[in-house]
Write an enzyme that holds these catalytic residues in place. Structure first.
Site, PDB file in Angstrom:
ATOM      1  CG  ASN A  38      -1.986  -1.056   1.124  1.00  0.00           C
ATOM      2  OD1 ASN A  38      -2.361  -1.475   0.022  1.00  0.00           O
ATOM      3  ND2 ASN A  38      -2.445  -1.553   2.258  1.00  0.00           N
ATOM      4  CB  THR A  44       8.385   5.447  -8.356  1.00  0.00           C
ATOM      5  OG1 THR A  44       7.228   6.223  -8.060  1.00  0.00           O
ATOM      6  CG2 THR A  44       9.585   6.343  -8.506  1.00  0.00           C
TER       7      THR A  44
HETATM    8  P1  ATP Z   1       3.916   5.954  -7.397  1.00  0.00           P
HETATM    9  O1  ATP Z   1       3.243   6.029  -8.753  1.00  0.00           O
HETATM   10  O2  ATP Z   1       4.076   7.291  -6.779  1.00  0.00           O
HETATM   11  O3  ATP Z   1       5.149   5.102  -7.406  1.00  0.00           O
HETATM   12  P2  ATP Z   1       2.416   3.718  -6.402  1.00  0.00           P
HETATM   13  O4  ATP Z   1       2.478   3.146  -7.750  1.00  0.00           O
HETATM   14  O5  ATP Z   1       3.154   2.989  -5.310  1.00  0.00           O
HETATM   15  O6  ATP Z   1       2.893   5.224  -6.421  1.00  0.00           O
HETATM   16  P3  ATP Z   1      -0.458   3.439  -6.457  1.00  0.00           P
HETATM   17  O7  ATP Z   1      -1.046   2.470  -5.520  1.00  0.00           O
HETATM   18  O8  ATP Z   1      -0.347   3.069  -7.884  1.00  0.00           O
HETATM   19  O9  ATP Z   1       0.949   3.906  -5.876  1.00  0.00           O
HETATM   20  O10 ATP Z   1      -1.248   4.792  -6.287  1.00  0.00           O
HETATM   21  C1  ATP Z   1      -1.431   5.764  -7.290  1.00  0.00           C
HETATM   22  C2  ATP Z   1      -1.380   7.153  -6.729  1.00  0.00           C
HETATM   23  O11 ATP Z   1      -1.681   7.188  -5.351  1.00  0.00           O
HETATM   24  C3  ATP Z   1      -0.002   7.804  -6.845  1.00  0.00           C
HETATM   25  O12 ATP Z   1      -0.188   9.135  -7.248  1.00  0.00           O
HETATM   26  C4  ATP Z   1       0.586   7.750  -5.473  1.00  0.00           C
HETATM   27  O13 ATP Z   1       1.434   8.841  -5.189  1.00  0.00           O
HETATM   28  C5  ATP Z   1      -0.621   7.764  -4.601  1.00  0.00           C
HETATM   29  N1  ATP Z   1      -0.376   6.922  -3.399  1.00  0.00           N
HETATM   30  C6  ATP Z   1       0.477   5.904  -3.280  1.00  0.00           C
HETATM   31  N2  ATP Z   1       0.464   5.383  -2.057  1.00  0.00           N
HETATM   32  C7  ATP Z   1      -0.437   6.096  -1.345  1.00  0.00           C
HETATM   33  C8  ATP Z   1      -0.912   6.076  -0.001  1.00  0.00           C
HETATM   34  N3  ATP Z   1      -0.455   5.207   0.863  1.00  0.00           N
HETATM   35  N4  ATP Z   1      -1.852   6.983   0.353  1.00  0.00           N
HETATM   36  C9  ATP Z   1      -2.319   7.868  -0.538  1.00  0.00           C
HETATM   37  N5  ATP Z   1      -1.922   7.942  -1.825  1.00  0.00           N
HETATM   38  C10 ATP Z   1      -0.996   7.084  -2.236  1.00  0.00           C
END
Ligand code: ATP
Ligand code: MG
Length: 197
Positions: A38, A44
């Site tokens: 999560n 990234t």
């Molecule tokens: P990133 O694209 O920044 O590497 P991610 O792929 O790990 O993030 P996702 O689960 O794909 O995260 O979430 C998509 C969006 O939600 C991204 O813009 C990210 O910054 C945001 N996000 C990620 N983790 C969290 C969290 N724990 N709480 C709130 N928003 C989040």
């Protein structure tokens, strides 16, 4: 024994241990990497690896299983370097209401992915947010697992997304679970261009 000697002896031991395990790793093939959990950093990390591959002159391809509201910066950069992208232009978003159109959109991206997973020229394939397609039953689980399993030997596949199902984790060579200790968003800080997408 002086502190310095102690430190020297300790690092010598560590070096021997690391060298021995490097020596042990002799298999050369592509891997299947799952980045789930999560916390922030999954997509990234996936794109970071694509950049690595492209930097070394390898071919890579990217599929994104989320309808992009904003074009992510990585896409803009990597397309300039000849990396093909298959992106859900319609369908699945986080607040999706229309299952049928989501499934159609998922299947259309999957059709491209099947080609990627049969192309030995591709050193790396990133399947961003694929996990949801399996947990929501949008794609056939066995078909996806088989396609990953039967990919060319030297091809590496990365799957990102929260809640990776057990079968994906079992098939993977490497599984990283990114933990959400803290996130700026919960303190009311808006997602930022150039940082979050
Ligand atoms: P990133 O694209 O920044 O590497 P991610 O792929 O790990 O993030 P996702 O689960 O794909 O995260 O979430 C998509 C969006 O939600 C991204 O813009 C990210 O910054 C945001 N996000 C990620 N983790 C969290 C969290 N724990 N709480 C709130 N928003 C989040
Ligand atoms: Mg992500």
């Amino acid at each position: 024994m002086s502190g310095q000697e102690k430190h020297k002896r300790k690092s010598q031991k560590l070096k021997e241990k690391v060298d021995a395990s490097i020596e042990k790793a002799q298999i050369e093939r592509g891997i299947f990497l799952v980045i789930t959990g999560n916390g922030k950093g999954k997509t990234t990390a996936g794109f970071g690896t694509v950049t690595r591959a492209v930097g070394h002159g390898y071919k890579a391809a990217v599929a994104q299983f989320i309808k992009g509201t904003w074009a992510c910066g990585e896409r803009i950069l990597l397309e300039q370097h000849g990396v093909p992208f298959s992106v859900m232009e319609t369908g699945f978003t986080w607040d999706t209401q229309d299952r049928e159109s989501d499934i159609l959109a998922a299947k259309s991206v999957w059709a491209d992915v099947k080609q990627y997973l049969q192309d030995p020229e591709l050193h790396l394939v990133l399947l961003d947010e694929l996990t949801y397609m399996l947990s929501f039953d949008y794609l056939d689980k066995q078909e996806v697992l088989d396609a990953i399993k039967n990919r060319p030997e030297n091809q590496t596949v990365i799957v990102t997304g929260r809640g990776a199902i057990r079968e994906l984790r079992d098939l993977a060579d490497t599984v990283s679970v990114i933990k959400d200790e803290k996130h700026a968003y919960t303190a009311g800080i808006k997602a930022r261009q150039g940082v979050d997408w």
